[in-house]
Design a protein around this motif. Structure first.
Motif, PDB file in Angstrom:
ATOM      1  N   LYS A 101       0.844  -1.192   0.000  1.00 25.55           N
ATOM      2  CA  LYS A 101       0.000   0.000   0.000  1.00 25.55           C
ATOM      3  C   LYS A 101       0.883   1.247   0.000  1.00 25.55           C
ATOM      4  O   LYS A 101       0.706   2.140  -0.816  1.00 25.55           O
ATOM      5  CB  LYS A 101      -0.873  -0.042   1.255  1.00 25.55           C
ATOM      6  CG  LYS A 101      -2.200   0.566   1.159  1.00 25.55           C
ATOM      7  CD  LYS A 101      -2.991   0.180   2.416  1.00 25.55           C
ATOM      8  CE  LYS A 101      -4.164   1.073   2.606  1.00 25.55           C
ATOM      9  NZ  LYS A 101      -4.900   0.759   3.829  1.00 25.55           N
ATOM     10  N   TYR A 110       1.701   8.499   8.922  1.00 28.40           N
ATOM     11  CA  TYR A 110       0.861   7.639   8.086  1.00 28.40           C
ATOM     12  C   TYR A 110       0.619   6.281   8.743  1.00 28.40           C
ATOM     13  O   TYR A 110      -0.444   5.688   8.596  1.00 28.40           O
ATOM     14  CB  TYR A 110       1.486   7.459   6.696  1.00 28.40           C
ATOM     15  CG  TYR A 110       1.515   8.732   5.888  1.00 28.40           C
ATOM     16  CD1 TYR A 110       0.350   9.238   5.308  1.00 28.40           C
ATOM     17  CD2 TYR A 110       2.696   9.438   5.717  1.00 28.40           C
ATOM     18  CE1 TYR A 110       0.366  10.416   4.578  1.00 28.40           C
ATOM     19  CE2 TYR A 110       2.720  10.614   4.979  1.00 28.40           C
ATOM     20  CZ  TYR A 110       1.552  11.099   4.414  1.00 28.40           C
ATOM     21  OH  TYR A 110       1.575  12.261   3.694  1.00 28.40           O
ATOM     22  N   GLU A 114      -3.004   4.550   9.937  1.00 24.25           N
ATOM     23  CA  GLU A 114      -3.419   3.173   9.652  1.00 24.25           C
ATOM     24  C   GLU A 114      -3.846   2.466  10.939  1.00 24.25           C
ATOM     25  O   GLU A 114      -4.839   1.746  10.948  1.00 24.25           O
ATOM     26  CB  GLU A 114      -2.289   2.385   8.992  1.00 24.25           C
ATOM     27  CG  GLU A 114      -2.053   2.708   7.542  1.00 24.25           C
ATOM     28  CD  GLU A 114      -3.185   2.244   6.627  1.00 24.25           C
ATOM     29  OE1 GLU A 114      -3.700   1.120   6.811  1.00 24.25           O
ATOM     30  OE2 GLU A 114      -3.551   3.013   5.735  1.00 24.25           O
ATOM     31  N   GLN A 117      -7.268   3.541  12.076  1.00 25.25           N
ATOM     32  CA  GLN A 117      -8.346   2.933  11.293  1.00 25.25           C
ATOM     33  C   GLN A 117      -8.582   1.487  11.708  1.00 25.25           C
ATOM     34  O   GLN A 117      -9.709   1.013  11.726  1.00 25.25           O
ATOM     35  CB  GLN A 117      -8.017   2.981   9.802  1.00 25.25           C
ATOM     36  CG  GLN A 117      -8.074   4.358   9.213  1.00 25.25           C
ATOM     37  CD  GLN A 117      -7.659   4.365   7.745  1.00 25.25           C
ATOM     38  OE1 GLN A 117      -7.420   3.325   7.140  1.00 25.25           O
ATOM     39  NE2 GLN A 117      -7.556   5.557   7.175  1.00 25.25           N
ATOM     40  N   VAL A 141       3.638  -1.299   4.408  1.00 29.88           N
ATOM     41  CA  VAL A 141       2.242  -1.550   4.759  1.00 29.88           C
ATOM     42  C   VAL A 141       1.647  -2.355   3.611  1.00 29.88           C
ATOM     43  O   VAL A 141       1.536  -1.869   2.487  1.00 29.88           O
ATOM     44  CB  VAL A 141       1.466  -0.231   4.973  1.00 29.88           C
ATOM     45  CG1 VAL A 141       0.015  -0.517   5.313  1.00 29.88           C
ATOM     46  CG2 VAL A 141       2.120   0.585   6.072  1.00 29.88           C
ATOM     47  N   ASN A 143      -1.319  -4.908   1.888  1.00 29.67           N
ATOM     48  CA  ASN A 143      -2.741  -5.197   1.832  1.00 29.67           C
ATOM     49  C   ASN A 143      -2.862  -6.656   1.411  1.00 29.67           C
ATOM     50  O   ASN A 143      -2.826  -6.969   0.231  1.00 29.67           O
ATOM     51  CB  ASN A 143      -3.443  -4.271   0.838  1.00 29.67           C
ATOM     52  CG  ASN A 143      -4.942  -4.417   0.905  1.00 29.67           C
ATOM     53  OD1 ASN A 143      -5.474  -5.119   1.749  1.00 29.67           O
ATOM     54  ND2 ASN A 143      -5.628  -3.750  -0.011  1.00 29.67           N
ATOM     55  N   ALA A 148      -4.778  -5.060   6.401  1.00 30.20           N
ATOM     56  CA  ALA A 148      -3.481  -4.386   6.415  1.00 30.20           C
ATOM     57  C   ALA A 148      -2.518  -5.162   7.306  1.00 30.20           C
ATOM     58  O   ALA A 148      -2.922  -5.785   8.288  1.00 30.20           O
ATOM     59  CB  ALA A 148      -3.632  -2.958   6.914  1.00 30.20           C
TER      60      ALA A 148
END
Length: 173
Positions: A101, A110, A114, A117, A141, A143, A148
């Motif tokens: 990602k 950042y 993540e 979230q 990171v 996916n 994640a």
């Protein structure tokens, strides 16, 4: 013609906790066995067998103390292997640019976003764990299957150049 890229890097890791526990278990078995053999009447031969078993367990785990992680980067693919005592090598993870990602340095905002979230993000750490090398730790990171996942790698100058060439637009500061 496409430019192929290849980079590899080996990172010496700290001794895993399971190996340390195994060594401690071996020592405890040796002490208990010798103690039983010397001080408990009727347990002489059994005590010595337990002490020998403890020595064997200790020897097995001492030989597995040195752990290294090897990163092999070929174009947009990254393979991670664990090397134990320079004898056994096992591929433990592989991912490609399509799975990534973004890439950020450890402690980047950042990564915090993540985690806000989804606080259940799994983190896989393939670094040395040395505080002096924190500057070279990058978090990929991923996916994977809609979830994640953080993968921490300790990159060298050569592997950073490789990541900049083949993972363009994925690095966030």
């Amino acid at each position: 013609m496409l430019n192929d890229g290849y980079a590899e890097h080996i990172v010496k890791a700290k001794t895993p906790a399971s190996v340390t526990c195994g060594m401690a278990a071996g020592i405890v078995l040796m002490i208990a066995g010798l103690g039983a053999a010397m001080f408990v009447q009727g347990f002489g031969s059994i005590g010595f067998l337990v002490a020998i078993a403890g020595a064997v367990v200790f020897g097995i785990f001492v030989s597995r103390r040195e752990t290294e992680y090897e990163y092999i980067m070929v174009n947009e693919d990254i393979d991670i292997a664990r090397i134990i005592a320079k004898k056994s090598r096992k591929k433990i993870m592989s991912f490609s640019n399509a799975d990534v990602k973004f890439i950020a340095k450890e402690g980047c905002i950042y990564l915090d976003n993540e985690l806000q979230q989804d606080s259940s993000i799994k983190t896989r750490d393939f670094t040395s764990g040395n505080k002096q090398n924190q500057d070279g730790v990058y978090v990929f990171v991923l996916n994977k299957n809609g979830k994640a996942e953080f993968v921490k790698l300790e990159l060298s100058d050569r592997t950073i150049d490789h990541v900049n060439n083949f993972f363009r637009g994925k690095y966030k500061e």
